[in-house]
Scaffold this motif. Sequence first.
Motif, PDB file in Angstrom:
ATOM      1  N   VAL A  86     -22.348 -69.474  31.517  1.00 34.03           N
ATOM      2  CA  VAL A  86     -20.971 -69.775  31.708  1.00 34.03           C
ATOM      3  C   VAL A  86     -20.391 -68.931  32.463  1.00 34.03           C
ATOM      4  CG1 VAL A  86     -18.587 -70.404  30.969  1.00 34.03           C
ATOM      5  CG2 VAL A  86     -20.893 -71.329  29.804  1.00 34.03           C
ATOM      6  N   ALA A  87     -20.301 -67.902  32.342  1.00 35.00           N
ATOM      7  CA  ALA A  87     -19.716 -66.630  33.259  1.00 35.00           C
ATOM      8  C   ALA A  87     -20.150 -66.742  34.861  1.00 35.00           C
ATOM      9  CB  ALA A  87     -19.868 -65.466  32.957  1.00 35.00           C
ATOM     10  N   ALA A  88     -21.609 -66.990  34.974  1.00 32.76           N
ATOM     11  CA  ALA A  88     -22.127 -67.119  36.043  1.00 32.76           C
ATOM     12  C   ALA A  88     -21.720 -68.141  36.916  1.00 32.76           C
ATOM     13  CB  ALA A  88     -23.713 -67.136  36.076  1.00 32.76           C
ATOM     14  N   LEU A  89     -21.696 -69.407  36.239  1.00 30.26           N
ATOM     15  CA  LEU A  89     -21.097 -70.581  36.823  1.00 30.26           C
ATOM     16  C   LEU A  89     -19.751 -70.377  37.265  1.00 30.26           C
ATOM     17  CD1 LEU A  89     -22.653 -73.360  34.809  1.00 30.26           C
ATOM     18  CD2 LEU A  89     -23.491 -72.736  36.964  1.00 30.26           C
ATOM     19  N   SER A  90     -18.876 -69.696  36.674  1.00 25.68           N
ATOM     20  CA  SER A  90     -17.362 -69.378  36.749  1.00 25.68           C
ATOM     21  C   SER A  90     -17.511 -68.604  38.141  1.00 25.68           C
ATOM     22  CB  SER A  90     -16.681 -68.832  35.717  1.00 25.68           C
ATOM     23  OG  SER A  90     -16.756 -69.876  34.635  1.00 25.68           O
ATOM     24  N   VAL A  91     -18.245 -67.753  38.382  1.00 24.57           N
ATOM     25  CA  VAL A  91     -18.068 -66.911  39.308  1.00 24.57           C
ATOM     26  C   VAL A  91     -18.389 -67.648  40.515  1.00 24.57           C
ATOM     27  CG1 VAL A  91     -18.768 -64.855  40.451  1.00 24.57           C
ATOM     28  CG2 VAL A  91     -18.431 -64.580  38.234  1.00 24.57           C
ATOM     29  N   VAL A  92     -19.587 -68.472  40.581  1.00 29.06           N
ATOM     30  CA  VAL A  92     -19.979 -69.220  41.911  1.00 29.06           C
ATOM     31  C   VAL A  92     -18.946 -70.198  42.053  1.00 29.06           C
ATOM     32  CG1 VAL A  92     -21.605 -70.721  42.332  1.00 29.06           C
ATOM     33  CG2 VAL A  92     -22.559 -68.686  41.253  1.00 29.06           C
ATOM     34  N   ALA A  93     -18.326 -70.737  41.095  1.00 27.79           N
ATOM     35  CA  ALA A  93     -17.534 -71.930  41.340  1.00 27.79           C
ATOM     36  C   ALA A  93     -16.072 -71.292  42.179  1.00 27.79           C
ATOM     37  CB  ALA A  93     -16.886 -72.517  40.145  1.00 27.79           C
ATOM     38  N   CYS A  94     -15.711 -70.085  41.709  1.00 29.75           N
ATOM     39  CA  CYS A  94     -14.395 -69.462  42.151  1.00 29.75           C
ATOM     40  C   CYS A  94     -14.526 -68.726  43.348  1.00 29.75           C
ATOM     41  CB  CYS A  94     -13.742 -68.671  41.094  1.00 29.75           C
ATOM     42  SG  CYS A  94     -13.334 -69.634  39.711  1.00 29.75           S
ATOM     43  N   THR A  95     -15.528 -68.610  43.966  1.00 31.00           N
ATOM     44  CA  THR A  95     -15.961 -67.605  45.274  1.00 31.00           C
ATOM     45  C   THR A  95     -15.544 -68.439  46.415  1.00 31.00           C
ATOM     46  OG1 THR A  95     -18.212 -67.847  45.163  1.00 31.00           O
ATOM     47  CG2 THR A  95     -17.312 -65.801  44.277  1.00 31.00           C
ATOM     48  N   PRO A  96     -15.004 -68.308  47.399  1.00 29.34           N
ATOM     49  CA  PRO A  96     -14.802 -68.926  48.789  1.00 29.34           C
ATOM     50  C   PRO A  96     -16.288 -69.388  49.278  1.00 29.34           C
ATOM     51  CG  PRO A  96     -13.907 -66.687  48.984  1.00 29.34           C
ATOM     52  CD  PRO A  96     -14.423 -66.975  47.619  1.00 29.34           C
ATOM     53  N   LYS A  97     -16.130 -70.384  49.940  1.00 25.99           N
ATOM     54  CA  LYS A  97     -17.146 -70.618  50.736  1.00 25.99           C
ATOM     55  C   LYS A  97     -17.233 -69.879  51.955  1.00 25.99           C
ATOM     56  CE  LYS A  97     -18.317 -74.030  47.871  1.00 25.99           C
ATOM     57  NZ  LYS A  97     -18.984 -73.761  46.800  1.00 25.99           N
ATOM     58  N   ALA A  98     -18.394 -69.798  52.700  1.00 28.88           N
ATOM     59  CA  ALA A  98     -18.731 -68.792  53.699  1.00 28.88           C
ATOM     60  C   ALA A  98     -18.087 -69.406  54.797  1.00 28.88           C
ATOM     61  CB  ALA A  98     -20.188 -68.358  53.873  1.00 28.88           C
ATOM     62  N   GLU A  99     -18.410 -70.794  54.791  1.00 27.46           N
ATOM     63  CA  GLU A  99     -17.689 -71.463  56.059  1.00 27.46           C
ATOM     64  C   GLU A  99     -16.311 -71.313  56.251  1.00 27.46           C
ATOM     65  OE1 GLU A  99     -18.920 -75.665  55.513  1.00 27.46           O
ATOM     66  OE2 GLU A  99     -21.317 -75.020  55.419  1.00 27.46           O
ATOM     67  N   LYS A 100     -15.661 -71.643  55.148  1.00 25.82           N
ATOM     68  CA  LYS A 100     -14.030 -71.539  55.257  1.00 25.82           C
ATOM     69  C   LYS A 100     -13.754 -69.971  55.653  1.00 25.82           C
ATOM     70  CE  LYS A 100     -13.167 -74.879  51.467  1.00 25.82           C
ATOM     71  NZ  LYS A 100     -12.431 -74.982  50.109  1.00 25.82           N
ATOM     72  N   THR A 101     -14.426 -69.130  55.196  1.00 28.01           N
ATOM     73  CA  THR A 101     -14.267 -67.708  55.769  1.00 28.01           C
ATOM     74  C   THR A 101     -14.486 -67.324  57.216  1.00 28.01           C
ATOM     75  OG1 THR A 101     -14.933 -66.892  53.492  1.00 28.01           O
ATOM     76  CG2 THR A 101     -14.795 -65.251  55.262  1.00 28.01           C
ATOM     77  N   ASP A 102     -15.512 -68.198  57.567  1.00 28.08           N
ATOM     78  CA  ASP A 102     -15.848 -67.988  58.826  1.00 28.08           C
ATOM     79  C   ASP A 102     -14.924 -68.757  59.901  1.00 28.08           C
ATOM     80  OD1 ASP A 102     -18.029 -66.656  58.562  1.00 28.08           O
ATOM     81  OD2 ASP A 102     -19.583 -68.207  58.467  1.00 28.08           O
ATOM     82  N   ALA A 103     -14.440 -69.971  59.496  1.00 27.19           N
ATOM     83  CA  ALA A 103     -13.270 -70.603  60.068  1.00 27.19           C
ATOM     84  C   ALA A 103     -12.023 -69.505  60.205  1.00 27.19           C
ATOM     85  CB  ALA A 103     -13.077 -71.730  59.607  1.00 27.19           C
ATOM     86  N   ALA A 104     -11.736 -69.062  58.977  1.00 27.95           N
ATOM     87  CA  ALA A 104     -10.423 -68.319  59.177  1.00 27.95           C
ATOM     88  C   ALA A 104     -10.596 -67.075  59.862  1.00 27.95           C
ATOM     89  CB  ALA A 104     -10.048 -68.011  57.732  1.00 27.95           C
ATOM     90  N   ALA A 105     -11.795 -66.378  60.190  1.00 23.45           N
ATOM     91  CA  ALA A 105     -11.996 -65.383  60.885  1.00 23.45           C
ATOM     92  C   ALA A 105     -11.992 -65.813  62.289  1.00 23.45           C
ATOM     93  CB  ALA A 105     -13.402 -64.687  60.700  1.00 23.45           C
ATOM     94  N   THR A 106     -12.437 -66.856  62.742  1.00 21.70           N
ATOM     95  CA  THR A 106     -12.664 -67.674  64.080  1.00 21.70           C
ATOM     96  C   THR A 106     -11.174 -67.606  64.610  1.00 21.70           C
ATOM     97  OG1 THR A 106     -14.576 -68.390  63.709  1.00 21.70           O
ATOM     98  CG2 THR A 106     -13.465 -69.144  65.566  1.00 21.70           C
ATOM     99  N   SER A 107     -10.278 -68.332  63.654  1.00 20.01           N
ATOM    100  CA  SER A 107      -8.883 -68.456  63.924  1.00 20.01           C
ATOM    101  C   SER A 107      -8.140 -67.189  64.159  1.00 20.01           C
ATOM    102  CB  SER A 107      -8.376 -69.169  62.764  1.00 20.01           C
ATOM    103  OG  SER A 107      -7.014 -69.347  63.177  1.00 20.01           O
ATOM    104  N   ALA A 108      -8.213 -66.293  63.230  1.00 18.83           N
ATOM    105  CA  ALA A 108      -7.747 -64.985  63.426  1.00 18.83           C
ATOM    106  C   ALA A 108      -8.373 -64.173  64.958  1.00 18.83           C
ATOM    107  CB  ALA A 108      -7.967 -64.073  62.368  1.00 18.83           C
ATOM    108  N   ALA A 109      -9.344 -64.338  65.364  1.00 17.82           N
ATOM    109  CA  ALA A 109      -9.725 -63.849  66.392  1.00 17.82           C
ATOM    110  C   ALA A 109      -9.153 -64.515  67.685  1.00 17.82           C
ATOM    111  CB  ALA A 109     -11.308 -63.831  66.390  1.00 17.82           C
ATOM    112  N   THR A 110      -9.124 -65.888  67.416  1.00 20.63           N
ATOM    113  CA  THR A 110      -8.381 -66.570  68.566  1.00 20.63           C
ATOM    114  C   THR A 110      -7.015 -66.215  68.740  1.00 20.63           C
ATOM    115  OG1 THR A 110      -9.958 -68.261  68.463  1.00 20.63           O
ATOM    116  CG2 THR A 110      -7.979 -68.823  69.271  1.00 20.63           C
TER     117      THR A 110
END
Length: 91
Positions: free
Chosen positions: A16-40
Amino acid sequence: MNSQLLRKLLVAGAAVAALSVVACTPKAEKTDAAATSAATSANTAADAAGAAQSAAATAADAAADANKAGAAATPPADAAAAPAATPPAKK
């Protein structure tokens, strides 16, 4: 029997703890999009700063040219043309 039950509860809790950690972490695609937006945004800000610096340099050149033109238009002070500093004494 108690140790088996305890072992199963610990394994279930870890799952249950492992599933909670996986469910609560942000997806890599969203992070990449935010980084691209910040760079722009950073690139846009850098371009604007470069344009402002160029405009400031142009304004400084124009001010220097105006100063030179003003100095050339002003006739030099001539001692003969200057009025007397003190009026003549009365007799």
